[in-house]
Design a protein around this motif. Sequence first.
Motif, mmCIF file in Angstrom:
data_model
loop_
_atom_site.group_PDB
_atom_site.id
_atom_site.type_symbol
_atom_site.label_atom_id
_atom_site.label_comp_id
_atom_site.label_asym_id
_atom_site.label_seq_id
_atom_site.Cartn_x
_atom_site.Cartn_y
_atom_site.Cartn_z
ATOM 1 N N GLU A 102 0.852 -1.190 0.000
ATOM 2 C CA GLU A 102 0.000 0.000 0.000
ATOM 3 C C GLU A 102 0.894 1.249 0.000
ATOM 4 O O GLU A 102 1.995 1.212 0.543
ATOM 5 C CB GLU A 102 -0.834 0.054 1.285
ATOM 6 C CG GLU A 102 -1.500 -1.245 1.655
ATOM 7 C CD GLU A 102 -3.002 -1.200 1.474
ATOM 8 O OE1 GLU A 102 -3.503 -0.159 1.008
ATOM 9 O OE2 GLU A 102 -3.651 -2.209 1.782
ATOM 10 N N ASN A 103 0.383 2.344 -0.553
ATOM 11 C CA ASN A 103 1.111 3.611 -0.450
ATOM 12 C C ASN A 103 0.813 4.222 0.906
ATOM 13 O O ASN A 103 -0.022 5.093 1.039
ATOM 14 C CB ASN A 103 0.661 4.592 -1.529
ATOM 15 C CG ASN A 103 0.906 4.056 -2.913
ATOM 16 O OD1 ASN A 103 1.818 3.261 -3.128
ATOM 17 N ND2 ASN A 103 0.088 4.480 -3.862
ATOM 18 N N LYS A 104 1.484 3.723 1.908
ATOM 19 C CA LYS A 104 1.190 4.200 3.259
ATOM 20 C C LYS A 104 1.836 5.548 3.515
ATOM 21 O O LYS A 104 2.973 5.771 3.142
ATOM 22 C CB LYS A 104 1.793 3.224 4.273
ATOM 23 C CG LYS A 104 0.835 2.168 4.716
ATOM 24 C CD LYS A 104 1.425 1.387 5.867
ATOM 25 C CE LYS A 104 0.579 0.140 6.064
ATOM 26 N NZ LYS A 104 1.235 -0.826 6.926
ATOM 27 N N VAL A 105 1.109 6.417 4.170
ATOM 28 C CA VAL A 105 1.739 7.636 4.662
ATOM 29 C C VAL A 105 1.850 7.482 6.174
ATOM 30 O O VAL A 105 0.859 7.519 6.887
ATOM 31 C CB VAL A 105 0.914 8.885 4.301
ATOM 32 C CG1 VAL A 105 1.591 10.139 4.841
ATOM 33 C CG2 VAL A 105 0.739 8.969 2.797
ATOM 34 N N ARG A 460 6.002 0.023 13.565
ATOM 35 C CA ARG A 460 5.334 -1.254 13.281
ATOM 36 C C ARG A 460 4.434 -1.103 12.054
ATOM 37 O O ARG A 460 4.476 -1.894 11.122
ATOM 38 C CB ARG A 460 4.491 -1.714 14.473
ATOM 39 C CG ARG A 460 3.773 -3.043 14.207
ATOM 40 C CD ARG A 460 2.654 -3.325 15.189
ATOM 41 N NE ARG A 460 1.636 -2.280 15.241
ATOM 42 C CZ ARG A 460 0.706 -2.070 14.332
ATOM 43 N NH1 ARG A 460 0.615 -2.847 13.264
ATOM 44 N NH2 ARG A 460 -0.149 -1.070 14.448
ATOM 45 N N ASN A 461 3.650 -0.057 12.042
ATOM 46 C CA ASN A 461 2.744 0.191 10.928
ATOM 47 C C ASN A 461 3.506 0.313 9.605
ATOM 48 O O ASN A 461 3.110 -0.245 8.582
ATOM 49 C CB ASN A 461 1.944 1.466 11.245
ATOM 50 C CG ASN A 461 0.956 1.806 10.153
ATOM 51 O OD1 ASN A 461 0.643 0.976 9.301
ATOM 52 N ND2 ASN A 461 0.465 3.032 10.167
ATOM 53 N N LEU A 462 4.636 0.993 9.646
ATOM 54 C CA LEU A 462 5.438 1.181 8.430
ATOM 55 C C LEU A 462 6.017 -0.139 7.921
ATOM 56 O O LEU A 462 5.991 -0.410 6.720
ATOM 57 C CB LEU A 462 6.578 2.171 8.705
ATOM 58 C CG LEU A 462 7.572 2.398 7.557
ATOM 59 C CD1 LEU A 462 6.934 3.247 6.460
ATOM 60 C CD2 LEU A 462 8.839 3.080 8.053
ATOM 61 N N VAL A 465 4.261 -5.221 6.971
ATOM 62 C CA VAL A 465 4.086 -6.061 5.782
ATOM 63 C C VAL A 465 5.451 -6.544 5.270
ATOM 64 O O VAL A 465 5.614 -7.702 4.877
ATOM 65 C CB VAL A 465 3.332 -5.287 4.678
ATOM 66 C CG1 VAL A 465 3.233 -6.115 3.406
ATOM 67 C CG2 VAL A 465 1.953 -4.906 5.178
ATOM 68 N N ASP A 466 6.426 -5.666 5.312
ATOM 69 C CA ASP A 466 7.764 -6.052 4.862
ATOM 70 C C ASP A 466 8.438 -7.018 5.829
ATOM 71 O O ASP A 466 9.237 -7.852 5.423
ATOM 72 C CB ASP A 466 8.626 -4.810 4.642
ATOM 73 C CG ASP A 466 8.290 -4.148 3.324
ATOM 74 O OD1 ASP A 466 8.871 -4.542 2.301
ATOM 75 O OD2 ASP A 466 7.406 -3.271 3.306
ATOM 76 N N HIS A 487 13.612 -17.727 12.015
ATOM 77 C CA HIS A 487 12.270 -17.840 11.430
ATOM 78 C C HIS A 487 11.266 -17.296 12.421
ATOM 79 O O HIS A 487 10.702 -18.049 13.212
ATOM 80 C CB HIS A 487 11.914 -19.295 11.147
ATOM 81 C CG HIS A 487 12.819 -19.949 10.159
ATOM 82 N ND1 HIS A 487 13.902 -20.704 10.528
ATOM 83 C CD2 HIS A 487 12.794 -19.954 8.807
ATOM 84 C CE1 HIS A 487 14.515 -21.150 9.439
ATOM 85 N NE2 HIS A 487 13.868 -20.711 8.385
ATOM 86 N N TYR A 488 11.065 -16.017 12.407
ATOM 87 C CA TYR A 488 10.075 -15.450 13.307
ATOM 88 C C TYR A 488 8.723 -15.432 12.612
ATOM 89 O O TYR A 488 8.624 -15.598 11.395
ATOM 90 C CB TYR A 488 10.466 -14.021 13.692
ATOM 91 C CG TYR A 488 11.824 -13.910 14.341
ATOM 92 C CD1 TYR A 488 12.108 -14.613 15.509
ATOM 93 C CD2 TYR A 488 12.812 -13.115 13.786
ATOM 94 C CE1 TYR A 488 13.347 -14.509 16.109
ATOM 95 C CE2 TYR A 488 14.048 -13.006 14.380
ATOM 96 C CZ TYR A 488 14.313 -13.704 15.542
ATOM 97 O OH TYR A 488 15.541 -13.601 16.120
ATOM 98 N N THR A 489 7.687 -15.218 13.397
ATOM 99 C CA THR A 489 6.347 -15.082 12.836
ATOM 100 C C THR A 489 5.844 -13.684 13.160
ATOM 101 O O THR A 489 6.428 -12.973 13.988
ATOM 102 C CB THR A 489 5.384 -16.096 13.477
ATOM 103 O OG1 THR A 489 5.289 -15.774 14.882
ATOM 104 C CG2 THR A 489 5.874 -17.522 13.311
ATOM 105 N N LEU A 490 4.734 -13.329 12.532
ATOM 106 C CA LEU A 490 4.143 -12.023 12.825
ATOM 107 C C LEU A 490 3.784 -11.932 14.313
ATOM 108 O O LEU A 490 3.979 -10.900 14.949
ATOM 109 C CB LEU A 490 2.903 -11.803 11.950
ATOM 110 C CG LEU A 490 2.189 -10.467 12.151
ATOM 111 C CD1 LEU A 490 3.105 -9.291 11.859
ATOM 112 C CD2 LEU A 490 0.939 -10.389 11.283
#
Length: 599
Positions: A102-105, A460-462, A465-466, A487-490
């Motif tokens: 997404e184009n996050k701001v 975190r928000n930024l 996803v990456d 190998h971490y998870t979300l």
Amino acid sequence: MKFELLPFALSCLTAFIKAESWKFNVVSIKGPSYDIGLKYNNKVLKMEPSVFPLFTTTIESESSKNYKYVLLDKDGNVVEEEEIKRTYTSETSSINEVYNRENKVVDIPPLPKVYDPLFKSGTNKYQEYDDNEIYTLYAKCDESEYNNLKYNPFLSDGVKNENTTNCIINFITKTKNYQRNATLELTGYDSRLYKKLSWKFKLNKKILGRKSLKFRATYSSAYSRVIINDDVYGLYNIVDVPNKRWLSSAIHGKKKAHTGTSYKTRAGASLKYLGETEKYYNNGVYKVIEIDKNDPEANGNNYYRLAHFAKTYADWIDQYQNDQSQAAVDALEKFFNLESVLRQMVIESLTFSYDNFWANSGNYLFYYNPEQNKYQIIPYDFDGTFHGSNSSKRFGEDYLEEPENCISWADRSRRHYDTYFVGALFNHDIIKNRYNEIMKDTINKVFNVDSISPLIENIRNLIEVDIVWNFDLIDKLDNKISGFVNHYTLDDFIGNINYDKLEYKPSINNNFANFGLKQWIKLRSEQCQIYLSNVANDKINKTKTTITITRTITTTKKTTNNTKTDTKKISTTSRKIIPTSTVSSRCGPEYGAYKLILK
Ligand SMILES: *[C@@H]1O[C@H](CO)[C@@H](O)[C@H](O)[C@H]1NC(C)=O
Ligand SMILES: *[C@@H]1O[C@H](CO)[C@@H](O)[C@H](O)[C@H]1NC(C)=O
Ligand SMILES: *[C@@H]1O[C@H](CO)[C@@H](O)[C@H](O)[C@H]1NC(C)=O
Ligand SMILES: *[C@@H]1O[C@H](CO)[C@@H](O)[C@H](O)[C@H]1NC(C)=O
Ligand SMILES: *[C@@H]1O[C@H](CO)[C@@H](O)[C@H](O)[C@H]1NC(C)=O
């Protein structure tokens, strides 16, 4: 009346919309074996790889504003389609979008300021990295030279491979892209033990005011995705290198300041006076970074500034160790930036920086600031922070139960309990009180969960996803690169930035964390509040009454086989003898362990 007319007016407008030229720019995160296409009105158009990984195209618009990017193989077949939906806006043509992002701001708020900065910091040309966006770097490097690096980060016996390779790099920001020639090298020591290696590029021409870009798999500054040749490494931190250019901007606040001589340090750089010349200091602990050729005193001795400081400090100790007056502090401040090191020490104690200046005499730049005619200590590499100490045998297990630990935390970790530098500072009550005052202001204004949470949540928000993308990549990365993998998870990520520890599961993750980030901030700030209130009570009572938990430490020296061994008797509340480093060249972490890993 007005309202009834509105839909009619709108539909008239759409009927008259003319075809416009729409431009699209998108960054691929898939490596060079794929292209990107634009899917618009159910047709797929292959985009131009202007500078990989940036693809562009221009179309004549039709009525729909919806589009997507798709991933194409080299035959032009669609192999994947974005999960997100996009809508063309007036902004689209002027930004570099990122495939499947997404184009996050995100507006990362700065942390509250405790004090005014001591240094001018920042020039137009050399700004801090923008931590509201994630950069993307692609490097095309000489294949065999690059293979030499990634497959052999160490030579025999754990010696670093310091070979370099030639590359062309494309560095893409939200609105710009830069192409440069560069040489690539590996960085760090511990970092080479990981499959996801850490890298530095030296550039032929500046990017964002910098002649080098450094990508580390640990600790924070800004973020960047990294792709080298066919290897998609994933998300990295992009960090500054404390060189002349950085000093010029961050310390002197000028484009071309007169910068002085500087040294990088590794564990054990105690700042003790050992002699006048190079042979006493050039043993891997101090490394010359920049020499000020216009230093009238140095006379070609590259270690002059280090020796001069060490001698001056030793003389200051001799002269003032029994002097509790302001004159002693004034004499020190004539040649040393005391306030900056005290601020740094507060941060090291609160974050438990077990691999930095105070605990380990390393990971700091020792700098002679010619503008102020003063020496100063500039910290870097805060990767060993917010973990507490449980992973290191050098510290006790009860470190969070003793308020005194907020000032004494590093003493016991040092080799032979030698606290030469900091001990001499705290010998002066004025200096100790200033440390306590800085700690109090820092906890009140910054180091508490409420003040830091907005920063943590926005980052975190930024990157969320990456981060998830990154977790999967490690298994897709070239299997011939040896080294540790995580190998971490979300859930691990979200838990660990909050109140959950991360268990050590050697088959899955090499790294673990004894505390969640917010949990650590909460526990340590509460503990140090108690420390500060004990100190305050102490002061009011004038006489030294008991601090809640006291420990008396007596040091005895005995000689066995001509080596001095210090033993400690710890009375009252302490349960265990806390070991210091066992490695002679280091104050710090148990480096011996790495030998095993290196085969
Ligand atoms: C450095 O790289 C070159 C070219 O890849 C290679 O031939 C040489 O052996 C490397 N040197 C070391 C010390 O690995
Ligand atoms: C890279 O170096 C080559 C040869 O020196 C030069 O022709 C080219 O312009 C340089 N490219 C960039 C992006 O600086
Ligand atoms: C520290 O380590 C000890 C022994 O392994 C363990 O019992 C204790 O729970 C740990 N403490 C923390 C805070 O992780
Ligand atoms: C003296 O210190 C104790 C705790 O150390 C505290 O409870 C007491 O209130 C202090 N006395 C005064 C007069 O502040
Ligand atoms: C002293 O040295 C001898 C021979 O090197 C060794 O066997 C012995 O363990 C040493 N003693 C101590 C206390 O280190």
